[in-house]
Design a protein around this motif. Structure first.
Motif, PDB file in Angstrom:
ATOM      1  N   GLY A 218       3.539  13.829  -1.668  1.00 33.99           N
ATOM      2  CA  GLY A 218       2.648  14.217  -2.752  1.00 33.99           C
ATOM      3  C   GLY A 218       2.700  13.301  -3.949  1.00 33.99           C
ATOM      4  O   GLY A 218       2.041  13.557  -4.957  1.00 33.99           O
ATOM      5  N   THR A 219       3.492  12.232  -3.865  1.00 32.49           N
ATOM      6  CA  THR A 219       3.582  11.289  -4.966  1.00 32.49           C
ATOM      7  C   THR A 219       2.741  10.055  -4.661  1.00 32.49           C
ATOM      8  O   THR A 219       2.422   9.768  -3.505  1.00 32.49           O
ATOM      9  CB  THR A 219       5.033  10.868  -5.216  1.00 32.49           C
ATOM     10  OG1 THR A 219       5.565  10.267  -4.030  1.00 32.49           O
ATOM     11  CG2 THR A 219       5.876  12.077  -5.600  1.00 32.49           C
ATOM     12  N   ALA A 220       2.396   9.322  -5.717  1.00 36.26           N
ATOM     13  CA  ALA A 220       1.544   8.147  -5.573  1.00 36.26           C
ATOM     14  C   ALA A 220       1.951   7.112  -6.599  1.00 36.26           C
ATOM     15  O   ALA A 220       2.687   7.402  -7.554  1.00 36.26           O
ATOM     16  CB  ALA A 220       0.079   8.539  -5.769  1.00 36.26           C
ATOM     17  N   ASN A 221       1.470   5.882  -6.392  1.00 32.69           N
ATOM     18  CA  ASN A 221       1.614   4.860  -7.429  1.00 32.69           C
ATOM     19  C   ASN A 221       0.691   5.193  -8.581  1.00 32.69           C
ATOM     20  O   ASN A 221      -0.525   5.353  -8.398  1.00 32.69           O
ATOM     21  CB  ASN A 221       1.268   3.478  -6.883  1.00 32.69           C
ATOM     22  CG  ASN A 221       2.379   2.890  -6.041  1.00 32.69           C
ATOM     23  OD1 ASN A 221       2.331   2.977  -4.820  1.00 32.69           O
ATOM     24  ND2 ASN A 221       3.363   2.297  -6.682  1.00 32.69           N
ATOM     25  N   ILE A 222       1.267   5.331  -9.756  1.00 32.00           N
ATOM     26  CA  ILE A 222       0.501   5.539 -10.987  1.00 32.00           C
ATOM     27  C   ILE A 222       0.694   4.292 -11.837  1.00 32.00           C
ATOM     28  O   ILE A 222       1.827   3.944 -12.192  1.00 32.00           O
ATOM     29  CB  ILE A 222       0.969   6.793 -11.729  1.00 32.00           C
ATOM     30  CG1 ILE A 222       0.795   8.024 -10.842  1.00 32.00           C
ATOM     31  CG2 ILE A 222       0.211   6.966 -13.044  1.00 32.00           C
ATOM     32  CD1 ILE A 222       1.458   9.265 -11.375  1.00 32.00           C
ATOM     33  N   LEU A 223      -0.397   3.613 -12.129  1.00 29.85           N
ATOM     34  CA  LEU A 223      -0.355   2.338 -12.815  1.00 29.85           C
ATOM     35  C   LEU A 223      -0.982   2.481 -14.193  1.00 29.85           C
ATOM     36  O   LEU A 223      -2.090   3.019 -14.328  1.00 29.85           O
ATOM     37  CB  LEU A 223      -1.103   1.273 -12.012  1.00 29.85           C
ATOM     38  CG  LEU A 223      -0.706   1.186 -10.532  1.00 29.85           C
ATOM     39  CD1 LEU A 223      -1.585   0.191  -9.799  1.00 29.85           C
ATOM     40  CD2 LEU A 223       0.758   0.810 -10.388  1.00 29.85           C
TER      41      LEU A 223
END
Length: 491
Positions: A447-452
């Motif tokens: 459920g996590t992702a790269n947040i830029l």
């Protein structure tokens, strides 16, 4: 038992216990990452085992001495077996599906709690024997017992952090702890009177040690849980098709594409991970022809390589805490390794040198506090396993960055857009810079992702396109992290 024999045994077992505790936290990282939560769980579990073991050991010490010594010998042999098997038990529990916080708690309990109980159980009997061996000097004897325990703990911590784990790896460290425990058995004689009886008892007590020794040797022969291991990282390099990926503690940290023989060479097409593609697109649009860029977190060195490949007059400094990662990249990542071979220099020795890629092996926060160099931009891409180190996600860190960086700040996070890490980091940047934009990639299995996030004192032009699956996001206001109240990690 002679007084000093008991003292040395207490010191050795205490040192072994602390080495085991630190090695447990290290070997946990490839499976569950490194965060405040994982270390808290390991320390609490092992200390709980020590406490219960001391209580049980007190009951053993009250028994008749010969029987008590026999019980302690058995305890130490079983301890050696459990210590040697701890990494294997951890790997098995993980392979059976233990995931997340709950899985981590279960894995730590079953892998490390039993050995923690047993390794401390001999201490009360040894303390009693030490005190009894010097009638009339009970006070100083007890003081020496306590001092030996504390000194052993210090010795174990130093050996684990500075010698065993960085030089030999976790598998050898566990085997060494098991072997040390087994050696202590030889000094616990049966207490029989008369030469023949005592020797016979000692011989029988050492009989089980040979197969246990073979088990310990076998556990060490299994090798580490990863291809390259240091005190900081458990590193693997994997090639899948035309992609070479660098993994650290089980998290994919970097990747580069291997161009086809019939394809034209293009540096921009060598970036395999979408988050690096977005960061490079952002840097390519925001920076001039000869920027000086600071990278906190070297990782696979793909972004510094892309910068230097595309801008012949650009310079970069990469701060990477683990020298082993740099060595692995140099030898196993063709594109980035070739750039390191041609342009890299040790910026910690000669910070004023005019070179293209300065490398500093240090903690990113320490470098920020000490450097006098100025930069045009900074990329914050440091990770400990799958988590941003807490001390690099605080107001104080970014205030220091603003003092030495004149242009944009690019930040890579792993989390959820509404999670505390993204909210807290965005709150910091929003309070320091007038222009802030954020995008998020598709969520993974957790459920996590790269947040830029990009933050700048000047307006940031809109990019014409985003990597597949990425979209612009708005992050809700929240509390900014500080050194006092910082990011605690997640699972």
């Amino acid at each position: 038992m002679p007084f000093w024999t008991a003292i040395v045994l207490i010191l050795l077992l205490s040192a072994t216990g602390l080495t085991y505790e630190i090695a447990a936290g290290r070997v946990l990282a490839p499976f569950f990452g490194t965060s405040l939560l994982t270390w808290t769980t390991v320390i609490a579990t092992v200390l709980a085992g020590f406490s219960l073991g001391n209580a049980i050991g007190g009951l053993i010490a009250e028994r008749e001495q010969r029987k008590a010594l026999k019980d302690v010998r058995v305890v130490l042999v079983v301890t050696a077996v459990l210590v040697a098997l701890s990494p294997t038990v951890l790997a098995l529990i993980h392979s059976w599906g233990a995931r997340g916080t709950g899985g981590m708690l279960v894995a730590v309990f079953f892998a490390f709690f039993p050995a923690s109980i047993l390794i401390s159980a001999p201490s009360p009997l040894l303390a009693k024997l030490a005190v009894d061996s010097r009638p009339g000097r009970e006070g100083s004897s007890l003081g020496m017992v306590l001092a030996a325990g504390s000194l052993g703990a210090i010795l174990g911590a130093v050996l684990a952090g500075f010698v065993a784990l960085p030089l030999f790896g976790s598998a050898a460290t566990f085997a060494g702890c098991a072997a040390t425990t087994l050696v202590c058995v030889a000094f616990l004689h049966g207490g029989g009177r008369g030469g023949h009886g005592g020797v016979e008892m000692a011989d029988r007590s050492l009989a089980p040690l040979l197969p246990v020794g073979f088990l310990i040797a076998a556990s060490a022969a299994l090798g580490p849980v990863c291809r390259y291991e240091s005190g900081q990282s458990c590193i693997d390099v994997v090639r899948t098709g035309g992609t070479i990926s660098l993994y650290s503690d089980g998290t994919r940290q970097a990747a580069e594409l291997v161009p086809r023989a019939d394809a034209p060479e293009s540096g921009a097409e060598r970036l395999a991970l979408p988050y690096t593609q977005w960061m490079w697109a952002r840097m390519d649009r925001d920076l001039g022809p000869a920027p000086s860029v600071l990278f906190i977190g070297g990782g696979g060195y793909t972004l510094p390589t892309q910068l230097l490949s595309s801008r012949p007059d650009a310079e970069a400094v990469a701060v990477e805490i683990d020298p082993l990662i740099t060595e692995v990249v140099r030898n196993r990542m063709p594109w980035a390794g070739e750039m390191l071979e041609r342009t890299a220099y040790d910026a910690s020795i000669d910070p004023a040198r005019n070179g293209r890629l300065g490398i500093v092996h240090a903690d990113g926060r320490v470098y920020l506090n000490e450097t006098e160099r100025r930069f045009d931009a900074v990329v914050m891409d440091a990770f400990s396993s799958g988590s941003v180190p807490a001390h690099l996600a605080t107001v104080e860190t970014y205030e220091r960055l603003r003092e030495i960086v004149d242009g944009p700040v690019y930040v890579n996070l792993i989390g959820q857009p509404g999670g505390s890490l993204a909210v807290g980091t965005h709150a910091i940047l929003d309070s320091l810079y007038p222009h802030v934009v954020a995008v998020a990639g598709p969520p993974g299995t957790r459920g996590t992702a790269n947040i830029l996030i990009a933050a700048s004192p000047r307006p940031l032009d809109r990019l014409p396109s985003l990597p597949d699956g990425y979209e612009a996001i708005r992050i809700a206001p929240g509390r900014a992290f500080t050194d006092d109240q910082s990011w605690a990690g997640y699972h």
